[in-house]
Scaffold this motif. Structure first.
Motif, PDB file in Angstrom:
ATOM      1  N   VAL A 217     -32.568 -26.248  32.876  1.00  0.00           N
ATOM      2  CA  VAL A 217     -31.614 -26.885  33.777  1.00  0.00           C
ATOM      3  C   VAL A 217     -32.361 -27.736  34.789  1.00  0.00           C
ATOM      4  CG1 VAL A 217     -29.845 -26.474  35.532  1.00  0.00           C
ATOM      5  CG2 VAL A 217     -29.997 -24.965  33.532  1.00  0.00           C
ATOM      6  N   ASN A 218     -31.911 -28.968  34.967  1.00  0.00           N
ATOM      7  CA  ASN A 218     -32.463 -29.853  35.979  1.00  0.00           C
ATOM      8  C   ASN A 218     -31.731 -29.597  37.293  1.00  0.00           C
ATOM      9  OD1 ASN A 218     -32.377 -33.407  36.665  1.00  0.00           O
ATOM     10  ND2 ASN A 218     -33.894 -31.916  37.286  1.00  0.00           N
ATOM     11  N   GLY A 219     -32.418 -29.007  38.242  1.00  0.00           N
ATOM     12  CA  GLY A 219     -31.770 -28.713  39.513  1.00  0.00           C
ATOM     13  C   GLY A 219     -32.759 -28.180  40.533  1.00  0.00           C
ATOM     14  N   ASP A 220     -32.263 -28.069  41.759  1.00  0.00           N
ATOM     15  CA  ASP A 220     -33.057 -27.625  42.898  1.00  0.00           C
ATOM     16  C   ASP A 220     -32.770 -26.147  43.140  1.00  0.00           C
ATOM     17  OD1 ASP A 220     -34.237 -27.171  45.372  1.00  0.00           O
ATOM     18  OD2 ASP A 220     -33.525 -29.051  46.252  1.00  0.00           O
ATOM     19  N   LEU A 221     -33.799 -25.319  43.135  1.00  0.00           N
ATOM     20  CA  LEU A 221     -33.571 -23.886  43.338  1.00  0.00           C
ATOM     21  C   LEU A 221     -33.054 -23.561  44.733  1.00  0.00           C
ATOM     22  CD1 LEU A 221     -36.124 -22.618  45.162  1.00  0.00           C
ATOM     23  CD2 LEU A 221     -37.334 -22.847  43.005  1.00  0.00           C
ATOM     24  N   LYS A 222     -33.128 -24.522  45.654  1.00  0.00           N
ATOM     25  CA  LYS A 222     -32.544 -24.322  46.982  1.00  0.00           C
ATOM     26  C   LYS A 222     -31.032 -24.497  46.966  1.00  0.00           C
ATOM     27  CE  LYS A 222     -34.952 -27.417  49.289  1.00  0.00           C
ATOM     28  NZ  LYS A 222     -35.721 -28.042  48.170  1.00  0.00           N
TER      29      LYS A 222
ATOM     30  N   VAL B  47     -37.792 -31.208  32.409  1.00  0.00           N
ATOM     31  CA  VAL B  47     -36.653 -30.478  31.819  1.00  0.00           C
ATOM     32  C   VAL B  47     -36.334 -31.035  30.439  1.00  0.00           C
ATOM     33  CG1 VAL B  47     -34.188 -29.992  32.052  1.00  0.00           C
ATOM     34  CG2 VAL B  47     -35.683 -29.847  34.048  1.00  0.00           C
ATOM     35  N   GLU B  48     -36.316 -32.358  30.331  1.00  0.00           N
ATOM     36  CA  GLU B  48     -36.008 -32.981  29.052  1.00  0.00           C
ATOM     37  C   GLU B  48     -37.049 -32.616  27.999  1.00  0.00           C
ATOM     38  OE1 GLU B  48     -35.872 -35.845  25.892  1.00  0.00           O
ATOM     39  OE2 GLU B  48     -37.509 -35.742  27.354  1.00  0.00           O
ATOM     40  N   MET B  49     -38.323 -32.584  28.398  1.00  0.00           N
ATOM     41  CA  MET B  49     -39.387 -32.188  27.483  1.00  0.00           C
ATOM     42  C   MET B  49     -39.236 -30.733  27.055  1.00  0.00           C
ATOM     43  SD  MET B  49     -42.680 -33.992  29.302  1.00  0.00           S
ATOM     44  CE  MET B  49     -43.859 -33.094  28.305  1.00  0.00           C
ATOM     45  N   ALA B  50     -38.925 -29.861  28.005  1.00  0.00           N
ATOM     46  CA  ALA B  50     -38.783 -28.433  27.698  1.00  0.00           C
ATOM     47  C   ALA B  50     -37.639 -28.186  26.718  1.00  0.00           C
ATOM     48  CB  ALA B  50     -38.564 -27.643  28.983  1.00  0.00           C
ATOM     49  N   ASN B  51     -36.532 -28.900  26.898  1.00  0.00           N
ATOM     50  CA  ASN B  51     -35.417 -28.726  25.962  1.00  0.00           C
ATOM     51  C   ASN B  51     -35.764 -29.241  24.568  1.00  0.00           C
ATOM     52  OD1 ASN B  51     -33.292 -27.357  27.385  1.00  0.00           O
ATOM     53  ND2 ASN B  51     -33.022 -29.193  28.639  1.00  0.00           N
ATOM     54  N   ARG B  52     -36.607 -30.292  24.499  1.00  0.00           N
ATOM     55  CA  ARG B  52     -37.072 -30.733  23.183  1.00  0.00           C
ATOM     56  C   ARG B  52     -38.017 -29.704  22.559  1.00  0.00           C
ATOM     57  NH1 ARG B  52     -40.229 -35.107  23.425  1.00  0.00           N
ATOM     58  NH2 ARG B  52     -39.999 -35.641  25.630  1.00  0.00           N
ATOM     59  N   THR B  53     -38.840 -29.066  23.391  1.00  0.00           N
ATOM     60  CA  THR B  53     -39.707 -28.003  22.877  1.00  0.00           C
ATOM     61  C   THR B  53     -38.887 -26.857  22.313  1.00  0.00           C
ATOM     62  OG1 THR B  53     -41.550 -28.514  24.378  1.00  0.00           O
ATOM     63  CG2 THR B  53     -41.464 -26.294  23.493  1.00  0.00           C
ATOM     64  N   ALA B  54     -37.782 -26.527  22.983  1.00  0.00           N
ATOM     65  CA  ALA B  54     -36.898 -25.459  22.474  1.00  0.00           C
ATOM     66  C   ALA B  54     -36.356 -25.830  21.104  1.00  0.00           C
ATOM     67  CB  ALA B  54     -35.764 -25.212  23.466  1.00  0.00           C
ATOM     68  N   ARG B  55     -35.978 -27.099  20.926  1.00  0.00           N
ATOM     69  CA  ARG B  55     -35.493 -27.543  19.622  1.00  0.00           C
ATOM     70  C   ARG B  55     -36.602 -27.502  18.575  1.00  0.00           C
ATOM     71  NH1 ARG B  55     -33.251 -31.759  22.601  1.00  0.00           N
ATOM     72  NH2 ARG B  55     -34.417 -33.347  21.432  1.00  0.00           N
ATOM     73  N   TYR B  56     -37.797 -27.927  18.976  1.00  0.00           N
ATOM     74  CA  TYR B  56     -38.922 -27.935  18.042  1.00  0.00           C
ATOM     75  C   TYR B  56     -39.218 -26.520  17.526  1.00  0.00           C
ATOM     76  CZ  TYR B  56     -43.550 -28.662  16.075  1.00  0.00           C
ATOM     77  OH  TYR B  56     -44.619 -28.704  15.205  1.00  0.00           O
ATOM     78  N   ASN B  57     -39.131 -25.537  18.416  1.00  0.00           N
ATOM     79  CA  ASN B  57     -39.412 -24.148  18.043  1.00  0.00           C
ATOM     80  C   ASN B  57     -38.191 -23.401  17.496  1.00  0.00           C
ATOM     81  OD1 ASN B  57     -42.313 -23.716  18.864  1.00  0.00           O
ATOM     82  ND2 ASN B  57     -41.504 -24.386  20.840  1.00  0.00           N
TER      83      ASN B  57
ATOM     84  N   ILE C 201     -33.126 -16.904  27.922  1.00  0.00           N
ATOM     85  CA  ILE C 201     -33.987 -17.327  29.021  1.00  0.00           C
ATOM     86  C   ILE C 201     -33.595 -18.736  29.456  1.00  0.00           C
ATOM     87  CG2 ILE C 201     -35.840 -18.180  27.510  1.00  0.00           C
ATOM     88  CD1 ILE C 201     -37.786 -16.956  29.696  1.00  0.00           C
ATOM     89  N   THR C 202     -33.462 -18.914  30.773  1.00  0.00           N
ATOM     90  CA  THR C 202     -33.085 -20.197  31.355  1.00  0.00           C
ATOM     91  C   THR C 202     -34.177 -20.647  32.310  1.00  0.00           C
ATOM     92  OG1 THR C 202     -30.743 -19.610  31.254  1.00  0.00           O
ATOM     93  CG2 THR C 202     -31.344 -21.450  32.686  1.00  0.00           C
ATOM     94  N   GLY C 203     -34.636 -21.879  32.158  1.00  0.00           N
ATOM     95  CA  GLY C 203     -35.610 -22.439  33.080  1.00  0.00           C
ATOM     96  C   GLY C 203     -34.936 -23.369  34.073  1.00  0.00           C
ATOM     97  N   VAL C 204     -35.360 -23.311  35.320  1.00  0.00           N
ATOM     98  CA  VAL C 204     -34.842 -24.194  36.369  1.00  0.00           C
ATOM     99  C   VAL C 204     -36.001 -25.045  36.884  1.00  0.00           C
ATOM    100  CG1 VAL C 204     -33.711 -24.349  38.619  1.00  0.00           C
ATOM    101  CG2 VAL C 204     -33.092 -22.501  37.035  1.00  0.00           C
ATOM    102  N   GLU C 205     -35.841 -26.360  36.816  1.00  0.00           N
ATOM    103  CA  GLU C 205     -36.915 -27.275  37.205  1.00  0.00           C
ATOM    104  C   GLU C 205     -36.306 -28.513  37.859  1.00  0.00           C
ATOM    105  OE1 GLU C 205     -39.956 -29.509  38.061  1.00  0.00           O
ATOM    106  OE2 GLU C 205     -40.280 -27.456  37.320  1.00  0.00           O
ATOM    107  N   ILE C 206     -36.912 -28.961  38.968  1.00  0.00           N
ATOM    108  CA  ILE C 206     -36.359 -30.076  39.730  1.00  0.00           C
ATOM    109  C   ILE C 206     -36.731 -31.436  39.142  1.00  0.00           C
ATOM    110  CG2 ILE C 206     -38.285 -30.331  41.361  1.00  0.00           C
ATOM    111  CD1 ILE C 206     -36.067 -30.595  43.586  1.00  0.00           C
ATOM    112  N   GLN C 207     -37.793 -31.508  38.341  1.00  0.00           N
ATOM    113  CA  GLN C 207     -38.232 -32.783  37.772  1.00  0.00           C
ATOM    114  C   GLN C 207     -37.566 -32.998  36.411  1.00  0.00           C
ATOM    115  OE1 GLN C 207     -42.423 -33.949  38.716  1.00  0.00           O
ATOM    116  NE2 GLN C 207     -42.691 -31.759  39.099  1.00  0.00           N
ATOM    117  N   ASP C 208     -36.690 -33.997  36.347  1.00  0.00           N
ATOM    118  CA  ASP C 208     -35.855 -34.182  35.160  1.00  0.00           C
ATOM    119  C   ASP C 208     -36.654 -34.462  33.891  1.00  0.00           C
ATOM    120  OD1 ASP C 208     -36.666 -36.680  36.018  1.00  0.00           O
ATOM    121  OD2 ASP C 208     -34.672 -37.596  35.954  1.00  0.00           O
TER     122      ASP C 208
END
Length: 253
Positions: A103-108, A84-94, A74-81
């Protein structure tokens, strides 16, 4: 590194109460809501599915999905960096950073979206409110999450269409008043609406959310699911909500 070292002073660790999963959140500022949890439960996942979650925020939808399902990636796409950084730390925690990545990026950005490849499922809890609906701060993180500042409904559906394999499944939570726009946008990008579920805050209140499933290049046949009521006449979670949150009746007391 100790797992708790991943959490910072201005953050809190929210226990999802599902198979030991937790999510890092800011103590103040935008926090995930019930709508994201409902969407994660509404989505139908298969064991080998690859998933992209758009407008992923701090990753609540991916983490609930992973807590309840065995999926490939599963890959998450979010524009607010920062999120994104928090979510990747959550992935490590779990201990799921081998299957969950944000991924930090614009879905457009169509070039970015295409680099993610074709997937089986796309989920999204997009901003509900039109950009011109009331006074908003265009730089505020809460406003970005709730208003169509960085992306519109059209942008979300177009990105999902690019990502989905033929017959791939699309799941979105939104507001009932936008249903005409939602169906029109989905069909314009070859995502056929297949199932709609309405959500009421309580037995006597009108619906305030809809959950919708679509299929890329699917046949034209739309079904209405049974309605979901969040609270009963006594202000307690309904049986349906208890099942979603893995709660027993005595947990509400």
């Amino acid at each position: 590194m100790d797992r708790l070292d991943i959490i910072r002073e201005d953050e809190t660790l929210e226990d999802l109460q599902i198979n030991g999963f937790s999510v890092i959140q800011k103590k103040e500022g935008f926090r995930f809501g019930m709508d994201a949890v409902l969407l994660a439960n509404f989505a139908k996942l298969k064991k080998r599915d690859e998933v992209v979650d758009l407008c992923s925020g701090t990753g609540i939808i991916p983490f609930v999905i992973m807590a309840k399902n065995s999926i490939s990636k599963i890959t998450g796409v979010e524009i607010q960096d920062e999120m994104v950084e928090m979510a990747n730390r959550t992935a490590r925690y779990n201990n799921v950073n081998d299957k969950a990545y944000f991924v930090n990026g614009d879905l457009k950005d169509k070039d970015l979206i295409k680099t993610l490849g074709k997937v089986d499922v796309v989920t999204v809890n997009p901003p509900y409110k039109l950009k011109d609906s009331g006074l908003i701060n265009l730089d505020d993180r809460n406003s970005i999450a709730r208003h169509e500042i960085c992306c519109t409904l059209k942008d979300v559906v177009e990105a999902a269409s690019i990502l989905l394999k033929d017959k791939g499944r699309f799941y979105m939570v939104h507001r009932p008043e936008r249903i005409a726009d939602i169906i029109c946008e989905m069909r314009s990008y070859n995502i056929e609406p297949k199932l709609i579920k309405i959500v009421h805050p309580s037995i006597k209140k009108r619906a305030n959310l809809i959950l919708i499933e679509g299929q890329k290049n699917g046949g034209k046949f739309l079904k209405w699911d049974t309605a979901l009521y969040v609270y009963d006449e006594n202000g307690q979670y309904t049986e349906d909500m208890n099942r979603i949150y893995y709660k027993r009746d005595d947990d509400n007391e």
